[in-house]
Design a protein around this motif. Structure first.
Motif: not given
Lengths: 305, 93
Positions: B6-16, B18-27
């Protein structure tokens, strides 16, 4: 626009003593105050093609490089740096005053200019093809950058790649190329026309010399570029020249490791960096011969490498 | 049952693959596989059971039961250790 070259040495020293020397480097104006002759001499040698702003104009950064006071100044003179009253570094031997100016100007940008994603990397451009060269110290990044700049590539930066957050463009921050130890003589032999500041030994990085940037690069410091390649260079004595692809994910993760303010920018940093990687190819580059390295980079610019 | 932390905001990018995820809650920035992308996608719609998550993996990657049983616990464990998801006692609507 007044170029630093147009100031007499006496006027340059006077402005520095009074804190009236406002140097324009890319998007930043830095007010420099110094009572040290080596700072004036180094600036005259290296920053001649840069513009200086009127003495009372706004400056993004205030850099004071002054002789230490007290008894120590008699037997072991030092230079101390403060920025708007803060002194984040310990003083250095006076002989290192000009290298210190370069380091503190990098520090000012990397610690304050958060409208950019700032990557520890060189940036060069030719025929619209901008290449980011991130690498740790000792990788041969600056030597390669200097060689490219002496062979027709436009220098955007040697140390700090500025990726503008609003549009992802690379903003030039044209300053001297910092070369260390054997690289200084390598570059002098490679480009005898190159102009260096007086090399200074005994620094934390060994012997340091600064290469004056090409006038064309300085004159075009207002022209952004869009990154086409991220190339991770590595000098390896005797190695064959090689360019090997790096996946976008690896390129992204390795750029994070080289980005000063990625944590500070948070989600914006992620999105700016992801946008940058979307538009780039990534590669590992190993070289030992500068002429071969330049041929590979020329191939990148022409789309043939 | 599992849910996104709860409380997190995820943004992601997929390349081939792989998925790279940024968690705005934890940084924190995480490099994940596409399987993780499927699990996070399901959990983005709300808490889900392991059975539901298993079906999602089977459907996406044409896996059989044995393959999913072998992979899913480790995937959930990793996402949990990264604090992207957590067990919950909630039930689906």
């Amino acid at each position: 626009m007044l170029l630093l070259d147009s100031l007499t040495r006496a006027e340059l020293r006077r402005r520095l003593r009074r804190g009236e020397l406002v140097l324009r480097t890319g998007p930043f104006a830095t007010r420099i105050r110094s009572d040290i002759a080596a700072v004036a001499d180094g600036m005259a040698c290296i920053y001649g093609a840069h513009s200086v702003e009127p003495p009372d104009s706004f400056a993004d950064f205030q850099v004071n490089l002054l002789r230490s006071t007290g008894w120590r100044r008699w037997f072991r003179p030092q230079v101390r740096f403060d920025h708007d009253g803060d002194a984040p570094f310990t003083p250095l031997p006076l002989a290192q005053a000009f290298p210190m100016l370069e380091w503190v100007m990098n520090w000012c940008v990397s610690n304050h200019a958060h409208s950019y994603l700032i990557v520890h990397a060189a940036v060069v451009e030719k025929q619209g093809c901008a290449v980011i060269l991130p690498a740790p110290p000792g990788s041969g990044k600056s030597t390669l950058c200097a060689a490219l700049a002496m062979r027709g590539w436009r220098l955007l930066s040697d140390e700090l790649a500025l990726v503008r957050c609003s549009d992802g463009l690379l903003i030039p921050l044209v300053r001297p190329v910092s070369l260390k130890n054997a690289s200084i003589d390598v570059m002098r032999a490679f480009a005898p026309e190159s102009r260096f500041s007086t090399p200074v030994g005994g620094t934390i990085k060994g012997i340091v010399g600064h290469l004056r940037p090409m006038e064309d690069s300085v004159a075009r410091a207002h022209e952004p570029a869009r990154a086409a390649w991220v190339v991770f260079p590595r000098f390896e004595a005797g190695a064959a020249t090689s360019l090997a692809p790096v996946s976008k994910t690896d390129t992204f993760m390795r750029l994070i490791d080289n980005a000063f303010n990625y944590p500070t920018l948070g989600q914006q940093g992620f999105e700016v960096l992801a946008g940058l990687v979307d538009g780039c190819e990534g590669a590992d580059f190993v070289y030992s011969r500068l002429d071969e390295a330049i041929a590979v980079f020329d191939g990148l610019a022409e789309g043939t490498s | 049952m599992w849910q996104l932390t709860p409380g997190q905001s995820l943004v992601a990018r997929q390349w081939d693959e792989d998925l790279v995820v940024y968690n705005a809650l934890s940084g924190a920035t995480h490099r994940l596989g596409l399987g993780a992308a499927v699990l996070l996608g399901v959990l983005e719609d709300g808490p889900a059971s392991e059975a539901t998550l298993a079906v999602a993996l089977q459907t996406e990657f044409s896996l059989d039961d044995g393959e999913v049983d072998a992979e899913l616990p480790a995937m959930l464990d990793r996402l949990s250790r990264l604090e992207l998801i957590q067990p919950c006692s909630c039930s689906t609507a």
